[in-house]
Design an enzyme around this catalytic site. Structure first.
Site, mmCIF file in Angstrom:
data_model
loop_
_atom_site.group_PDB
_atom_site.id
_atom_site.type_symbol
_atom_site.label_atom_id
_atom_site.label_comp_id
_atom_site.label_asym_id
_atom_site.label_seq_id
_atom_site.Cartn_x
_atom_site.Cartn_y
_atom_site.Cartn_z
ATOM 1 N N ASP A 1 9.388 2.799 -0.466
ATOM 2 C CA ASP A 1 8.378 3.464 0.343
ATOM 3 C C ASP A 1 8.660 3.095 1.800
ATOM 4 O O ASP A 1 8.288 2.017 2.273
ATOM 5 C CB ASP A 1 6.980 3.026 -0.090
ATOM 6 C CG ASP A 1 5.901 3.726 0.716
ATOM 7 O OD1 ASP A 1 6.241 4.415 1.691
ATOM 8 O OD2 ASP A 1 4.709 3.572 0.364
ATOM 9 N N LYS B 128 4.687 9.205 8.797
ATOM 10 C CA LYS B 128 4.535 8.658 10.159
ATOM 11 C C LYS B 128 5.568 9.196 11.156
ATOM 12 O O LYS B 128 5.385 10.285 11.692
ATOM 13 C CB LYS B 128 4.549 7.125 10.091
ATOM 14 C CG LYS B 128 3.423 6.613 9.158
ATOM 15 C CD LYS B 128 3.219 5.133 9.243
ATOM 16 C CE LYS B 128 2.318 4.592 8.165
ATOM 17 N NZ LYS B 128 0.903 4.562 8.460
ATOM 18 N N TYR C 233 0.858 -1.190 0.000
ATOM 19 C CA TYR C 233 0.000 0.000 0.000
ATOM 20 C C TYR C 233 0.892 1.236 0.000
ATOM 21 O O TYR C 233 1.874 1.292 0.749
ATOM 22 C CB TYR C 233 -0.887 -0.003 1.253
ATOM 23 C CG TYR C 233 -1.774 1.212 1.407
ATOM 24 C CD1 TYR C 233 -2.843 1.413 0.555
ATOM 25 C CD2 TYR C 233 -1.551 2.136 2.412
ATOM 26 C CE1 TYR C 233 -3.668 2.526 0.698
ATOM 27 C CE2 TYR C 233 -2.372 3.251 2.574
ATOM 28 C CZ TYR C 233 -3.430 3.437 1.710
ATOM 29 O OH TYR C 233 -4.247 4.537 1.867
HETATM 30 N N1 PLP Z 1 3.018 4.148 2.274
HETATM 31 C C1 PLP Z 1 2.937 3.223 3.234
HETATM 32 C C2 PLP Z 1 3.932 2.101 3.262
HETATM 33 C C3 PLP Z 1 1.951 3.293 4.209
HETATM 34 O O1 PLP Z 1 1.870 2.357 5.156
HETATM 35 C C4 PLP Z 1 1.032 4.369 4.163
HETATM 36 C C5 PLP Z 1 -0.042 4.481 5.163
HETATM 37 O O2 PLP Z 1 -0.273 3.644 5.972
HETATM 38 C C6 PLP Z 1 1.154 5.313 3.155
HETATM 39 C C7 PLP Z 1 2.160 5.182 2.219
HETATM 40 C C8 PLP Z 1 0.210 6.471 3.069
HETATM 41 O O3 PLP Z 1 0.466 7.353 4.108
HETATM 42 P P1 PLP Z 1 -0.687 8.372 4.597
HETATM 43 O O4 PLP Z 1 -1.740 7.551 5.225
HETATM 44 O O5 PLP Z 1 0.058 9.272 5.551
HETATM 45 O O6 PLP Z 1 -1.144 9.108 3.399
#
Ligand code: PLP
Length: 429
Positions: A239, A267, A144
């Site tokens: 990511d 985060k 994700y």
């Molecule tokens: N990338 C990863 C690996 C994530 O776990 C998340 C959210 O959980 C995101 C991107 C998206 O981040 P946000 O919820 O701050 O938009």
């Protein structure tokens, strides 16, 4: 446990907020039942509006690596607030943040602050596309990357199948540009690049999958992807929104010794405030506006209060031994969960990388998305509720990683395992 106040709030919320929440997983749809509403949080605990206390393994989905409401982070925010909430002009904390990020994650020679992980990932793929002049991107099943249109795609069963959107509202013309691969499958990646490598702008991956429970990479897998991207001139994007500063101080790239071209963060770098960032090789990042032609902007980006919270958090995670201690606690928790499940006669395996862990209701070692989704979801849901009733909050979905904080000391792990011994008996029935 009494949940009257939470129930009343959820009833009110459902008439005004889609599903009663502002982010889908909070609604408990996949585990059933109703969410509790939080009044306050402290250390390893959440307290709900009915004054129930929970040991928290969600940690706001990752940011709370030093526990909730840490004094140092709170003080930093208080001090920043005294100077104003948002300037719309540069401030010193942004520079300090950039210096900190580039020092802790050396593959990032330059960074750009944004306001969420989603913004970071969609900005990173725009940069990959703009820099290469190509339009296709590769992502992995079960990974994700936020809710940007290009990421809401799942491939058909064949690895070369064009992307099919998983959400209405994503234009087919866009999702066709997203190719999806099975995670941890070397041959599939090699074959896709042999066929389409010259058209692939960027490959984005969670180096440790944390959005399909927790699946670590097989040995050499990330190195293989690095080599493919180098060979075909594709931008490798890690990511690290979840893994950054969590699986190791330098993130998964430091843990596994693989250098991406771009990295996305979120985060932890916001300390609980809405923050994201992306960074990478100077030659790529220098193409972002206003230094270069690839546009990306943000009214609240580099917000002084968010920077203060993030910087305070990043100070704390740099304390010597911080990640070793967290990793030892997570290992102790996982070993304890496996032993408790075995005693109850329930098939469970765990995964763990640093302060991230996975709990799977299966007797198989889980290394792929297909294996993760083949686990016993009913057993997980029963376990989830049995733990909740005993004051332990796990992520309300079988497809989420668990997060530990430095506030989860031995006594907290012991209390969790005591609850788990009972909860596994409930699962066994
Ligand atoms: N990338 C990863 C690996 C994530 O776990 C998340 C959210 O959980 C995101 C991107 C998206 O981040 P946000 O919820 O701050 O938009």
């Amino acid at each position: 446990m009494n949940h009257d106040q939470s129930h009343a709030l959820f009833t009110r919320a459902q008439t005004l907020l889609p599903g009663g929440v502002n982010s889908p997983v909070r609604a408990f749809k996949s585990v059933g039942g109703e969410p509790f509403f939080v009044k306050r949080a402290d250390g390893p605990y959440l307290y709900d509006v009915d004054d129930n206390r929970y040991i928290d393994y969600v940690g706001s989905w990752g940011p709370m690596i030093v526990g909730h409401n840490h004094t140092a982070v709170r003080q930093a925010v208080k001090q920043a607030i005294g100077n104003g909430l948002s300037f719309g002009a540069p401030c010193e904390a942004e520079v300090t943040m950039a210096e900190t990020l580039t020092r802790l994650v050396p593959s990032c020679e330059m960074v750009r602050m944004v306001n969420s992980g989603t913004e970071a990932t969609l900005s990173a793929i725009r940069l990959a596309r703009g820099a290469t002049g190509r339009s296709r991107i590769v992502k992995f099943e079960g990974c994700y990357h936020g809710h940007g249109d290009s990421f809401l795609v799942k491939a058909g069963s064949g690895m070369l199948t064009l992307g099919v959107p998983t959400s209405p509202g994503v234009p087919a013309g866009l999702s066709e540009l997203t190719l999806t691969l099975p995670y941890n499958d070397v041959e599939a990646a090699t074959a896709l690049f042999a066929e389409q490598g010259e058209h692939i702008a960027g490959l984005i991956i969670e180096p440790v999958v944390g959005n399909a429970n927790c699946i670590p990479p097989r040995e050499g897998y990330l190195q293989h992807l690095r080599a493919l991207c180098t060979q075909y001139g594709t931008v490798l994007i890690f990511d690290e929104v979840m893994t950054g500063f969590r699986v190791a101080l330098g993130g998964a790239q430091a843990h596994y010794g693989v250098t991406p071209d771009l990295t996305t963060f979120g985060k932890i770098i916001g300390g609980g405030m809405p923050v994201g960032a992306y960074g990478g090789r100077r030659e790529l990042m220098a193409q972002i506006s206003p230094a270069g032609p690839i546009y990306q902007a943000g009214t609240l980006s580099g917000n002084p209060v968010a920077m203060a919270a993030g910087l305070a958090m990043l100070e704390l995670v740099q304390e010597p031994g911080f990640h070793d201690r967290l990793s030892a606690s997570a290992a102790r928790l996982c070993a304890g969960l496996e032993a408790a499940a075995a005693d109850a006669g329930v098939a469970v395996t765990t995964t763990q990388v640093g302060a991230m862990f996975g709990l799977f209701f299966t007797d198989q070692k889980v290394e792929t998305y297909a294996q993760a989704t083949a686990c016993d979801i009913t057993a997980f849901n029963t376990f989830f509720h049995a733990m909740l009733e005993r004051g332990v909050f796990l992520a309300p979905s079988a497809y989420e990683a668990g997060f530990l904080s430095s506030a989860h000391d031995d006594s907290i792990i012991d209390a969790t395992l005591e609850a788990a011994r009972e909860a596994f008996k409930v699962v066994k029935g």
